[in-house]
Design a protein around this motif. Structure first.
Motif, mmCIF file in Angstrom:
data_model
loop_
_atom_site.group_PDB
_atom_site.id
_atom_site.type_symbol
_atom_site.label_atom_id
_atom_site.label_comp_id
_atom_site.label_asym_id
_atom_site.label_seq_id
_atom_site.Cartn_x
_atom_site.Cartn_y
_atom_site.Cartn_z
ATOM 1 N N GLY A 66 -33.415 41.937 20.468
ATOM 2 C CA GLY A 66 -33.655 41.151 19.380
ATOM 3 C C GLY A 66 -34.595 42.120 18.416
ATOM 4 O O GLY A 66 -34.426 41.846 17.358
ATOM 5 N N ILE A 67 -35.592 42.711 18.990
ATOM 6 C CA ILE A 67 -36.515 43.719 18.179
ATOM 7 C C ILE A 67 -35.582 44.674 17.252
ATOM 8 O O ILE A 67 -35.731 44.819 16.162
ATOM 9 C CB ILE A 67 -37.664 44.330 18.792
ATOM 10 N N ALA A 68 -34.818 45.390 18.038
ATOM 11 C CA ALA A 68 -33.676 46.090 17.511
ATOM 12 C C ALA A 68 -32.869 45.684 16.380
ATOM 13 O O ALA A 68 -32.663 46.219 15.197
ATOM 14 C CB ALA A 68 -32.769 47.014 18.518
ATOM 15 N N HIS A 69 -32.541 44.290 16.837
ATOM 16 C CA HIS A 69 -31.415 43.953 15.658
ATOM 17 C C HIS A 69 -32.170 43.392 14.562
ATOM 18 O O HIS A 69 -31.942 43.589 13.464
ATOM 19 C CB HIS A 69 -30.851 42.809 16.443
ATOM 20 N N GLU A 70 -33.679 43.004 14.713
ATOM 21 C CA GLU A 70 -34.173 42.347 13.385
ATOM 22 C C GLU A 70 -34.531 43.642 12.672
ATOM 23 O O GLU A 70 -34.899 43.366 11.338
ATOM 24 C CB GLU A 70 -35.541 41.641 14.065
ATOM 25 N N ILE A 71 -35.013 44.783 13.442
ATOM 26 C CA ILE A 71 -35.131 45.957 12.435
ATOM 27 C C ILE A 71 -34.076 46.392 11.492
ATOM 28 O O ILE A 71 -34.079 46.852 10.600
ATOM 29 C CB ILE A 71 -36.126 46.897 13.170
ATOM 30 N N ASN A 72 -32.869 46.487 12.573
ATOM 31 C CA ASN A 72 -31.768 47.267 11.900
ATOM 32 C C ASN A 72 -31.049 46.499 10.847
ATOM 33 O O ASN A 72 -30.496 47.106 9.869
ATOM 34 C CB ASN A 72 -30.538 47.165 13.185
ATOM 35 N N ASN A 73 -31.431 45.013 10.654
ATOM 36 C CA ASN A 73 -30.470 44.111 9.471
ATOM 37 C C ASN A 73 -31.111 44.808 8.224
ATOM 38 O O ASN A 73 -30.401 45.213 7.407
ATOM 39 C CB ASN A 73 -30.669 42.782 9.893
ATOM 40 N N PRO A 74 -32.435 44.616 8.040
ATOM 41 C CA PRO A 74 -33.019 45.168 6.726
ATOM 42 C C PRO A 74 -32.929 46.506 6.519
ATOM 43 O O PRO A 74 -32.676 47.115 5.074
ATOM 44 C CB PRO A 74 -34.621 44.781 6.741
ATOM 45 N N LEU A 75 -32.914 47.483 7.510
ATOM 46 C CA LEU A 75 -32.694 48.935 7.521
ATOM 47 C C LEU A 75 -31.453 49.227 6.891
ATOM 48 O O LEU A 75 -30.921 49.973 6.167
ATOM 49 C CB LEU A 75 -32.897 49.248 8.780
ATOM 50 N N SER A 76 -30.157 48.363 7.273
ATOM 51 C CA SER A 76 -28.921 48.491 6.813
ATOM 52 C C SER A 76 -28.912 48.537 5.384
ATOM 53 O O SER A 76 -28.203 49.150 4.594
ATOM 54 C CB SER A 76 -27.943 47.654 7.346
ATOM 55 N N PHE A 77 -29.738 47.196 4.852
ATOM 56 C CA PHE A 77 -29.630 47.040 3.221
ATOM 57 C C PHE A 77 -30.346 48.300 2.648
ATOM 58 O O PHE A 77 -29.825 48.889 1.708
ATOM 59 C CB PHE A 77 -30.297 45.825 2.815
ATOM 60 N N ILE A 78 -31.470 48.761 3.259
ATOM 61 C CA ILE A 78 -32.144 49.813 2.576
ATOM 62 C C ILE A 78 -31.367 50.980 2.577
ATOM 63 O O ILE A 78 -31.082 51.990 1.702
ATOM 64 C CB ILE A 78 -33.500 49.985 3.274
ATOM 65 N N TYR A 79 -30.860 51.593 3.801
ATOM 66 C CA TYR A 79 -30.219 52.698 4.080
ATOM 67 C C TYR A 79 -28.760 52.739 3.159
ATOM 68 O O TYR A 79 -28.138 53.904 2.654
ATOM 69 C CB TYR A 79 -29.623 52.907 5.331
ATOM 70 N N GLY A 80 -28.054 51.527 3.118
ATOM 71 C CA GLY A 80 -26.878 51.564 2.205
ATOM 72 C C GLY A 80 -26.924 51.546 0.815
ATOM 73 O O GLY A 80 -26.090 52.203 0.033
ATOM 74 N N ASN A 81 -28.181 51.214 0.488
ATOM 75 C CA ASN A 81 -28.249 51.078 -1.173
ATOM 76 C C ASN A 81 -29.114 52.488 -1.762
ATOM 77 O O ASN A 81 -28.997 52.854 -2.885
ATOM 78 C CB ASN A 81 -29.218 50.045 -1.603
ATOM 79 N N LEU A 82 -29.405 53.182 -0.788
ATOM 80 C CA LEU A 82 -30.183 54.477 -0.999
ATOM 81 C C LEU A 82 -29.182 55.402 -1.746
ATOM 82 O O LEU A 82 -29.283 56.293 -2.605
ATOM 83 C CB LEU A 82 -30.768 55.310 0.124
ATOM 84 N N THR A 83 -27.862 55.753 -1.346
ATOM 85 C CA THR A 83 -26.837 56.543 -1.718
ATOM 86 C C THR A 83 -26.656 55.939 -3.260
ATOM 87 O O THR A 83 -26.488 56.787 -4.110
ATOM 88 C CB THR A 83 -25.533 56.407 -0.872
ATOM 89 N N HIS A 84 -26.265 54.592 -3.319
ATOM 90 C CA HIS A 84 -26.012 54.069 -4.682
ATOM 91 C C HIS A 84 -27.102 54.305 -5.593
ATOM 92 O O HIS A 84 -27.004 54.675 -7.039
ATOM 93 C CB HIS A 84 -25.790 52.694 -4.786
ATOM 94 N N ALA A 85 -28.267 54.110 -5.278
ATOM 95 C CA ALA A 85 -29.510 54.333 -6.001
ATOM 96 C C ALA A 85 -29.563 55.868 -6.654
ATOM 97 O O ALA A 85 -29.766 56.180 -7.610
ATOM 98 C CB ALA A 85 -30.780 54.126 -5.282
ATOM 99 N N ARG A 86 -29.380 56.831 -5.385
ATOM 100 C CA ARG A 86 -29.413 58.213 -6.083
ATOM 101 C C ARG A 86 -28.187 58.647 -6.984
ATOM 102 O O ARG A 86 -28.247 59.181 -8.019
ATOM 103 C CB ARG A 86 -29.050 59.093 -4.680
ATOM 104 N N GLU A 87 -26.940 58.128 -6.668
ATOM 105 C CA GLU A 87 -25.917 58.065 -7.572
ATOM 106 C C GLU A 87 -26.178 57.605 -9.234
ATOM 107 O O GLU A 87 -25.845 58.292 -10.256
ATOM 108 C CB GLU A 87 -24.492 57.621 -7.111
ATOM 109 N N TYR A 88 -26.786 56.407 -9.074
ATOM 110 C CA TYR A 88 -27.076 55.561 -10.346
ATOM 111 C C TYR A 88 -28.214 56.249 -11.206
ATOM 112 O O TYR A 88 -28.146 56.616 -12.317
ATOM 113 C CB TYR A 88 -27.738 54.357 -10.067
ATOM 114 N N SER A 89 -29.197 56.806 -10.412
ATOM 115 C CA SER A 89 -30.394 57.664 -11.104
ATOM 116 C C SER A 89 -29.950 58.741 -11.619
ATOM 117 O O SER A 89 -30.193 59.259 -12.671
ATOM 118 C CB SER A 89 -31.532 57.701 -9.868
ATOM 119 N N HIS A 90 -28.657 59.369 -10.795
ATOM 120 C CA HIS A 90 -28.231 60.752 -11.346
ATOM 121 C C HIS A 90 -27.468 60.396 -12.668
ATOM 122 O O HIS A 90 -27.367 61.357 -13.631
ATOM 123 C CB HIS A 90 -27.378 61.287 -10.209
ATOM 124 N N GLN A 91 -26.621 59.623 -12.564
ATOM 125 C CA GLN A 91 -25.890 59.140 -13.734
ATOM 126 C C GLN A 91 -26.852 59.010 -15.076
ATOM 127 O O GLN A 91 -26.638 59.155 -16.119
ATOM 128 C CB GLN A 91 -24.998 57.997 -13.464
#
Length: 735
Positions: free
Chosen positions: A444-469
């Motif tokens: 349960g602890i791993a699941h609760e941590i992994n959910n917000p982590l997925s949002f952060i980890y998934g958006n970092l690539t887009h943030a890097r691309e957007y900032s580069h553009q």
């Protein structure tokens, strides 16, 4: 005679000798002529006496610029000249020419000395500025003063602008500090929650171990109520054992004050027997935060007051009822169980007598799990006793009925088979309950941590691309429009755009590294929820040491003392691969390195001028095997640090569970205990502490190259789950 002679000499000098003719005879005592000389000499003397006074006043006022000594000599010379004119008047009537001669000699001496001094001072007087030059210098000074005033005004303006920027920056820092404090409070709250959950799991694990390893429940109950009272921090915890009619007595208790003891007292309450007992039999949990504020019946409130109870928590201890004994073995997996199928054995009660308190969900869940395990254990114990009684009855019947001996043997064999099946089922239930509870919590602890982590980890690539553009578009704009308007130029200088353009990708990289660290922690938690997947493997221990040091790189580079902690590794490359549990061994090394870094940071807080250092050495050692016939090889790991060291009086306790010298909230005392459990118990190695010749702390680990097990059961020994949770918590990233 001497006085008379001195008097005669004085009169001869002052009044003159009678042999000398007064000067007035030269003027034939003509009254006009004598009067002319007397008046002229007197006026000259008065003028000579007034001139030195004015010279001395002028020299004193200009003493910082003029040599005052020459003015003193001039004054003396003029005074002697005036005195000479007075003597000219005196010698008109008295022939005191010796006195006049002495005065002239003094005048000559001082005048000559003054003339010589003037020759030496003449260059200084010639170097004095003329009035025009002084006027020109004064104008230059005024211009310099004006320019300095302008500079002062500019500095004041700059200072005002700087103060404004400082004020803005201060507001920004205060905002960030507030956010940081809020994050720290949230993190502390999470850590406290995890610590309490860990304490709860420790009580649960210890109770499970004792439940299934003892047949005498009285010491178990006494230890249980003591642990629960310390965990809840209440005044009284008791077990109320019920009879068939729902009357009962206090069988076990733990109190903070002997005056609160109710042990052995019996209670019979018709209201409880008729109304409340069926509710508890159905699984009811009663939580009363304050008896004075709760909607209780007055008789019930008075009853609790008589027991000095202010806050109350009641958990039922249940097991399957006697009416369902026939279905117990046939329907072990039946989920459709009604309250009538349960037997209310007793109540687990926690009470606060000093004041009102609230009961959170963690406390209620902990007591509920404990009561459930107690109910299962009591039920199994009762079934075991009943089966043993039945077996004895069957054996007696077999002895009495010799004609039915074969049938009795078959029945005995059937009962023995049933007993074995029941014992196997019992062990399986206990293990499944334990793994399910631990796996559910960690998963349960791993699941609760992994959910917000997925949002952060998934958006970092887009943030890097957007900032580069965005930065690429701004670069194109600057390339085609190199001279922007003034507002844009001012904005670029205020926001420090070039620094922002270089620092923002680093910020995203740092966020990605943090997300990777959290993902590693989640992976470790998931691995912990699958405890049965560990394997014995042959690995290079140097890889494990390097990976552990890599995890701790941040603490080496950015320690709390503000210095870089140096690390030195000296490996013995002759060490072959070691047969071990890699994950557990790395976990033990991590705890040892963390302990060394904690000691160095503690010394940093007390002593700033020293070079922090951690040294790792490995060595291959060959020793005589326990059988005395062969040589056994060991890999020795020696970890040395120059931290604050360990008090010799505490050396015997450092490997004890929960022993720590850190302040409350900064350590659980399980790091070294966990390492000892993994190295000594799990890998059959050695772990000890020593101090080298330089007074530095050393922890020495000795692991056998090949693992030898005396029996298959030896391979099933594992580390306490509580210790594993504590070590995993050490992997939390440091902000």
């Amino acid at each position: 005679m001497d006085l008379q002679k001195i008097k005669e000499i004085f009169e001869a000098i002052v009044l003159g000798s009678q042999s000398y003719m007064p000067h007035g005879h030269c003027y034939l005592w003509q009254t006009p002529l004598v009067g002319l000389h007397v008046v002229s000499d007197s006026l000259i003397a008065i003028a000579y006496f007034s001139i030195p006074a004015m010279l001395m006043y002028f020299a004193y006022q200009r003493r910082k610029f003029l040599p005052i000594s020459i003015f003193l000599m001039f004054g003396a010379f003029i005074i002697l000249c005036g005195l000479g004119h007075l003597l000219e008047v005196w010698t008109l009537w008295y022939g005191a020419y010796w006195l006049a001669g002495i005065e002239k000699a003094l005048t000559a001496l001082i005048s000559c000395y003054t003339a010589v001094s003037l020759v030496n001072l003449l260059p200084q007087f010639l170097s004095l500025r003329s009035p025009d030059e002084l006027e020109r210098i004064n104008q230059q000074l005024q211009q310099e003063v004006s320019s300095r005033e302008l500079i002062a005004q500019e500095l004041a303006q700059i200072n005002q602008n700087l103060e404004a920027r400082i004020a803005d920056r201060t507001v920004e820092l205060q905002t960030k500090n507030t956010q940081l404090m809020r994050e720290i409070q949230e993190r502390q709250s999470i850590e406290q929650s995890l610590a309490r959950r860990l304490a709860c799991e420790q009580i649960f694990s210890k109770t499970l171990q004792r439940v299934w390893t003892t047949a005498d429940f009285e010491p178990l109950f006494q230890t249980l109520v003591q642990d629960v009272r310390e965990f809840l921090q209440v005044d009284r915890v008791l077990i109320f054992q019920l009879n068939g009619d729902f009357s009962g007595a206090i069988s076990t208790e733990s109190v903070s004050d002997p005056s609160l003891s109710l042990l052995g007292q019996s209670f019979t309450d018709p209201c409880f027997q008729e109304k409340h007992a069926p509710l508890y039999q159905a699984g009811r949990i009663c939580m009363i935060e304050d008896i004075e504020a709760s909607p209780l019946q007055e008789c019930h409130r008075e009853f609790l007051r008589s027991l000095r109870v202010r806050s109350n928590l009641v958990i039922p201890i249940l097991w399957k009822s006697e009416s369902s004994d026939l279905d117990w073995q046939e329907n072990l997996d039946d989920q459709a169980i009604t309250p009538a199928h349960f037997y209310l054995w007793g109540l687990l009660i926690a009470q606060s007598c000093q004041g009102a308190r609230s009961w959170d969900n963690l406390e209620v869940e902990a007591l509920q799990q404990l009561s459930l395990q107690l109910g299962i254990a009591l039920r199994q114990s009762k079934l075991m006793n009943r089966l043993q009684e039945e077996l004895q009855e069957k054996q007696q019947t077999a002895l009495a009925l010799q004609a039915s001996e074969q049938e009795a043997r078959q029945q005995a064999a059937s009962l023995a088979t049933t007993l074995n099946q029941l014992q196997a089922t019992q062990a399986q239930l206990v293990q499944s309950e334990k793994l399910a509870s631990l796996g559910k919590m960690v998963g349960g602890i791993a699941h609760e941590i992994n959910n917000p982590l997925s949002f952060i980890y998934g958006n970092l690539t887009h943030a890097r691309e957007y900032s580069h553009q965005v930065f690429q578009g701004l670069d194109l704009y600057q390339q085609h429009y190199p001279n922007p308007v003034d507002p844009i130029t001012q904005w670029l200088s205020e926001v420090e755009f070039e620094f922002l353009k270089t620092d923002f990708p680093k910020l995203l990289t740092s966020m990605k590294n943090g997300a990777d660290r959290i993902r590693e922690i989640v992976l470790l938690l998931r691995n912990f929820s699958r405890l049965d997947e560990s394997e014995l493997k042959s690995v290079d221990i140097h890889d494990g040491i390097n990976s552990t040091l890599s995890i701790l790189t941040e603490r080496f580079l950015e320690s709390t003392c503000g210095q870089v902690i140096q690390s030195h590794c000296a490996y013995d490359r002759d060490i072959p691969t070691v047969e071990c549990y890699p994950g557990l061994l790395n976990q033990a090394l991590f705890n040892l390195f963390s302990n060394a870094l904690d000691a160095i940071e503690e010394r940093c807080r007390l002593q700033e001028m020293f070079v922090p250092m951690v040294k790792v050495e490995t060595r291959l050692i060959c020793q005589q095997h326990a059988n005395g016939l062969t040589l056994q090889r060991f890999a020795q790991i020696q970890i040395t640090d120059n931290g604050s060291g360990i008090d010799p009086a505490l050396a015997d306790k450092i490997f004890d569970p929960f022993f720590t010298t850190k302040p409350i909230g900064q350590g659980t005392g399980m790091g070294l205990a966990n390492a000892y459990q993994i190295i000594v118990k799990r890998h059959h190695g050695e772990l000890w502490y020593q101090v080298n010749e330089q007074g530095q702390t050393q922890f020495v680990v000795k692991i056998p190259i090949e693992q030898y097990f005396s029996s298959p059961a030896a391979t099933e020994r594992s580390v306490s789950p509580a210790m594993t949770i504590d070590s995993l918590s050490n992997f939390a990233p440091r902000i």
